[in-house]
Design a protein around this motif. Structure first.
Motif, PDB file in Angstrom:
ATOM      1  N   LYS A  59       0.806  -1.220   0.000  1.00 54.74           N
ATOM      2  CA  LYS A  59       0.000   0.000   0.000  1.00 54.74           C
ATOM      3  C   LYS A  59       0.838   1.268   0.000  1.00 54.74           C
ATOM      4  CE  LYS A  59      -3.988  -2.032   2.251  1.00 54.74           C
ATOM      5  NZ  LYS A  59      -4.696  -2.177   3.522  1.00 54.74           N
ATOM      6  N   THR A  60       2.065   1.154   0.455  1.00 52.80           N
ATOM      7  CA  THR A  60       2.881   2.359   0.592  1.00 52.80           C
ATOM      8  C   THR A  60       4.072   2.388  -0.363  1.00 52.80           C
ATOM      9  OG1 THR A  60       4.052   1.289   2.414  1.00 52.80           O
ATOM     10  CG2 THR A  60       2.228   2.748   2.989  1.00 52.80           C
ATOM     11  N   GLY A  61       4.145   1.417  -1.254  1.00 55.95           N
ATOM     12  CA  GLY A  61       5.173   1.456  -2.279  1.00 55.95           C
ATOM     13  C   GLY A  61       6.526   0.903  -1.893  1.00 55.95           C
ATOM     14  N   VAL A  62       6.620   0.200  -0.804  1.00 57.01           N
ATOM     15  CA  VAL A  62       7.890  -0.389  -0.386  1.00 57.01           C
ATOM     16  C   VAL A  62       7.937  -1.814  -0.943  1.00 57.01           C
ATOM     17  CG1 VAL A  62       9.427  -0.765   1.584  1.00 57.01           C
ATOM     18  CG2 VAL A  62       7.682   0.977   1.713  1.00 57.01           C
ATOM     19  N   TRP A  63       8.002  -1.899  -2.273  1.00 57.05           N
ATOM     20  CA  TRP A  63       7.829  -3.183  -2.922  1.00 57.05           C
ATOM     21  C   TRP A  63       8.981  -4.151  -2.691  1.00 57.05           C
ATOM     22  CZ3 TRP A  63      10.998  -4.792  -6.927  1.00 57.05           C
ATOM     23  CH2 TRP A  63      11.801  -3.816  -7.526  1.00 57.05           C
ATOM     24  N   GLU A  64      10.197  -3.642  -2.530  1.00 60.61           N
ATOM     25  CA  GLU A  64      11.335  -4.541  -2.295  1.00 60.61           C
ATOM     26  C   GLU A  64      11.135  -5.326  -0.991  1.00 60.61           C
ATOM     27  OE1 GLU A  64      11.770  -1.193  -2.755  1.00 60.61           O
ATOM     28  OE2 GLU A  64      13.109  -0.901  -4.452  1.00 60.61           O
ATOM     29  N   MET A  65      10.645  -4.638   0.023  1.00 59.07           N
ATOM     30  CA  MET A  65      10.397  -5.291   1.307  1.00 59.07           C
ATOM     31  C   MET A  65       9.276  -6.318   1.176  1.00 59.07           C
ATOM     32  SD  MET A  65      11.168  -5.914   4.317  1.00 59.07           S
ATOM     33  CE  MET A  65      11.918  -4.823   5.459  1.00 59.07           C
ATOM     34  N   ALA A  66       8.259  -6.002   0.403  1.00 57.52           N
ATOM     35  CA  ALA A  66       7.167  -6.957   0.196  1.00 57.52           C
ATOM     36  C   ALA A  66       7.707  -8.248  -0.403  1.00 57.52           C
ATOM     37  CB  ALA A  66       6.092  -6.354  -0.708  1.00 57.52           C
ATOM     38  N   PHE A  67       8.643  -8.134  -1.355  1.00 54.56           N
ATOM     39  CA  PHE A  67       9.228  -9.332  -1.953  1.00 54.56           C
ATOM     40  C   PHE A  67      10.113 -10.090  -0.972  1.00 54.56           C
ATOM     41  CE2 PHE A  67       8.065  -7.388  -5.999  1.00 54.56           C
ATOM     42  CZ  PHE A  67       7.400  -8.465  -6.551  1.00 54.56           C
ATOM     43  N   GLN A  68      10.815  -9.381  -0.130  1.00 51.09           N
ATOM     44  CA  GLN A  68      11.626 -10.057   0.892  1.00 51.09           C
ATOM     45  C   GLN A  68      10.735 -10.873   1.815  1.00 51.09           C
ATOM     46  OE1 GLN A  68      14.038  -7.175   2.954  1.00 51.09           O
ATOM     47  NE2 GLN A  68      15.250  -6.689   1.146  1.00 51.09           N
ATOM     48  N   LEU A  69       9.613 -10.278   2.202  1.00 49.14           N
ATOM     49  CA  LEU A  69       8.681 -10.985   3.074  1.00 49.14           C
ATOM     50  C   LEU A  69       8.083 -12.207   2.372  1.00 49.14           C
ATOM     51  CD1 LEU A  69       6.927  -7.882   4.635  1.00 49.14           C
ATOM     52  CD2 LEU A  69       8.382  -9.508   5.848  1.00 49.14           C
ATOM     53  N   PHE A  70       7.742 -12.042   1.100  1.00 49.34           N
ATOM     54  CA  PHE A  70       7.196 -13.160   0.342  1.00 49.34           C
ATOM     55  C   PHE A  70       8.227 -14.281   0.231  1.00 49.34           C
ATOM     56  CE2 PHE A  70       6.087 -15.486  -3.514  1.00 49.34           C
ATOM     57  CZ  PHE A  70       4.777 -15.845  -3.200  1.00 49.34           C
ATOM     58  N   SER A  71       9.475 -13.923  -0.036  1.00 53.24           N
ATOM     59  CA  SER A  71      10.550 -14.916  -0.113  1.00 53.24           C
ATOM     60  C   SER A  71      10.720 -15.637   1.217  1.00 53.24           C
ATOM     61  CB  SER A  71      11.870 -14.256  -0.507  1.00 53.24           C
ATOM     62  OG  SER A  71      11.782 -13.743  -1.806  1.00 53.24           O
ATOM     63  N   MET A  72      10.567 -14.888   2.308  1.00 53.90           N
ATOM     64  CA  MET A  72      10.677 -15.468   3.641  1.00 53.90           C
ATOM     65  C   MET A  72       9.669 -16.603   3.824  1.00 53.90           C
ATOM     66  SD  MET A  72       9.928 -13.672   7.330  1.00 53.90           S
ATOM     67  CE  MET A  72      11.169 -12.425   7.139  1.00 53.90           C
ATOM     68  N   MET A  73       8.483 -16.432   3.265  1.00 56.32           N
ATOM     69  CA  MET A  73       7.457 -17.464   3.391  1.00 56.32           C
ATOM     70  C   MET A  73       7.965 -18.781   2.809  1.00 56.32           C
ATOM     71  SD  MET A  73       3.947 -15.432   2.482  1.00 56.32           S
ATOM     72  CE  MET A  73       2.762 -16.419   3.400  1.00 56.32           C
ATOM     73  N   GLY A  74       8.576 -18.702   1.633  1.00 57.07           N
ATOM     74  CA  GLY A  74       9.096 -19.914   0.998  1.00 57.07           C
ATOM     75  C   GLY A  74      10.279 -20.500   1.749  1.00 57.07           C
ATOM     76  N   GLN A  75      11.181 -19.638   2.199  1.00 49.23           N
ATOM     77  CA  GLN A  75      12.371 -20.101   2.912  1.00 49.23           C
ATOM     78  C   GLN A  75      12.029 -20.804   4.219  1.00 49.23           C
ATOM     79  OE1 GLN A  75      14.466 -16.420   3.325  1.00 49.23           O
ATOM     80  NE2 GLN A  75      15.105 -16.359   1.192  1.00 49.23           N
ATOM     81  N   ARG A  76      11.018 -20.290   4.891  1.00 47.15           N
ATOM     82  CA  ARG A  76      10.649 -20.838   6.201  1.00 47.15           C
ATOM     83  C   ARG A  76       9.546 -21.890   6.119  1.00 47.15           C
ATOM     84  NH1 ARG A  76      10.618 -15.700  10.193  1.00 47.15           N
ATOM     85  NH2 ARG A  76      12.815 -15.195   9.986  1.00 47.15           N
ATOM     86  N   LYS A  77       9.159 -22.198   4.911  1.00 46.75           N
ATOM     87  CA  LYS A  77       8.094 -23.188   4.708  1.00 46.75           C
ATOM     88  C   LYS A  77       6.779 -22.758   5.360  1.00 46.75           C
ATOM     89  CE  LYS A  77      11.017 -26.318   2.931  1.00 46.75           C
ATOM     90  NZ  LYS A  77      11.733 -25.706   1.878  1.00 46.75           N
ATOM     91  N   VAL A  78       6.551 -21.445   5.387  1.00 46.97           N
ATOM     92  CA  VAL A  78       5.286 -20.905   5.889  1.00 46.97           C
ATOM     93  C   VAL A  78       4.272 -21.071   4.772  1.00 46.97           C
ATOM     94  CG1 VAL A  78       4.083 -18.798   6.640  1.00 46.97           C
ATOM     95  CG2 VAL A  78       6.413 -19.251   7.421  1.00 46.97           C
ATOM     96  N   GLU A  79       3.104 -21.536   5.105  1.00 49.03           N
ATOM     97  CA  GLU A  79       2.075 -21.752   4.095  1.00 49.03           C
ATOM     98  C   GLU A  79       1.784 -20.447   3.355  1.00 49.03           C
ATOM     99  OE1 GLU A  79      -2.645 -22.860   3.853  1.00 49.03           O
ATOM    100  OE2 GLU A  79      -1.505 -23.517   5.598  1.00 49.03           O
ATOM    101  N   THR A  80       1.843 -20.521   2.044  1.00 49.91           N
ATOM    102  CA  THR A  80       1.541 -19.364   1.215  1.00 49.91           C
ATOM    103  C   THR A  80       0.069 -19.427   0.857  1.00 49.91           C
ATOM    104  OG1 THR A  80       3.766 -19.482   0.293  1.00 49.91           O
ATOM    105  CG2 THR A  80       2.181 -18.147  -0.902  1.00 49.91           C
ATOM    106  N   ASP A  81      -0.625 -18.320   1.020  1.00 48.21           N
ATOM    107  CA  ASP A  81      -2.032 -18.298   0.640  1.00 48.21           C
ATOM    108  C   ASP A  81      -2.263 -17.303  -0.488  1.00 48.21           C
ATOM    109  OD1 ASP A  81      -1.949 -15.836   1.908  1.00 48.21           O
ATOM    110  OD2 ASP A  81      -3.491 -16.305   3.370  1.00 48.21           O
ATOM    111  N   THR A  82      -3.453 -17.340  -1.036  1.00 53.40           N
ATOM    112  CA  THR A  82      -3.810 -16.481  -2.160  1.00 53.40           C
ATOM    113  C   THR A  82      -3.650 -15.010  -1.805  1.00 53.40           C
ATOM    114  OG1 THR A  82      -5.354 -18.182  -2.872  1.00 53.40           O
ATOM    115  CG2 THR A  82      -5.618 -16.032  -3.878  1.00 53.40           C
TER     116      THR A  82
END
Length: 192
Positions: free
Chosen positions: A117-140
């Motif tokens: 919402k605030t345009g900090v897109w690089e951080m959003a991708f880091q967080l998304f990558s974290m989901m995969g790295q930590r095997k956190v369930e990814t949802d829609t």
């Protein structure tokens, strides 16, 4: 238990003011707050977009040495996200990580949404990558947030990559997913 139930009822009814009044009465009568009552009050504030009150309760928990848990952090992060307070949301996220309370899907999604919402897109991708790295369930919702971030910043190639990631992780796309990806391609001039 009764105090927690009353505050939870206030939370479910989006009555944050009544939840806070009840906590005030608890303090006056020297009824000890606990994680459950504080979490319910934070959630009530979150639902009414009162991030300031949510953080006040959260900080009071810390000052009074009341254990904070994933629910405490998630509700406080979500309150900040819904109010556009992405910096506060990310501060809480970092604090949660330092406390060795590991994020779950909803917490990461809320932090990603705050970034989106605030345009900090690089951080959003880091967080998304974290989901995969930590095997956190990814949802829609998490993927849609990441794709929407791509759309806002003309990152159409990443938007399409995210749809591939979605399929790999067996996450079902929805109308929002495809609309955001199409819009990202359009904004990037890749609509033909």
């Amino acid at each position: 238990k009764t105090c927690g139930a009353v505050i939870s009822a206030c939370e479910k009814g989006s009555q944050w003011e009544k939840a806070l009044q009840f906590i005030s009465v608890m303090v006056q009568r020297r009824v000890e707050s606990n994680t459950v009552t504080c979490n319910a009050a934070i959630s009530a504030c979150e639902k009414c977009r009162r991030w300031d009150m949510a953080l006040q309760i959260f900080n009071t928990m810390l000052q009074n040495r009341i254990n904070s848990d994933i629910t405490s952090f998630s509700a406080a992060i979500s309150a900040c996200e819904k109010s556009g307070m992405w910096e506060k949301a990310l501060q809480l996220f970092s604090e949660m990580e330092r406390s060795r309370i590991y994020a779950e899907t909803t917490t990461i999604s809320a932090a990603m949404s705050a970034c989106e919402k605030t345009g900090v897109w690089e951080m959003a991708f880091q967080l998304f990558s974290m989901m995969g790295q930590r095997k956190v369930e990814t949802d829609t919702t998490a993927v849609n947030s990441a794709i929407s971030t791509c759309r806002r910043h003309g990152e159409w190639e990443k938007a399409l990559q995210l749809i591939s990631v979605m399929m790999q992780r067996k996450v079902a796309p929805n109308t929002i997913t495809f609309n955001a990806a199409i819009s990202a391609c359009e904004m990037g001039g890749e609509w033909a």
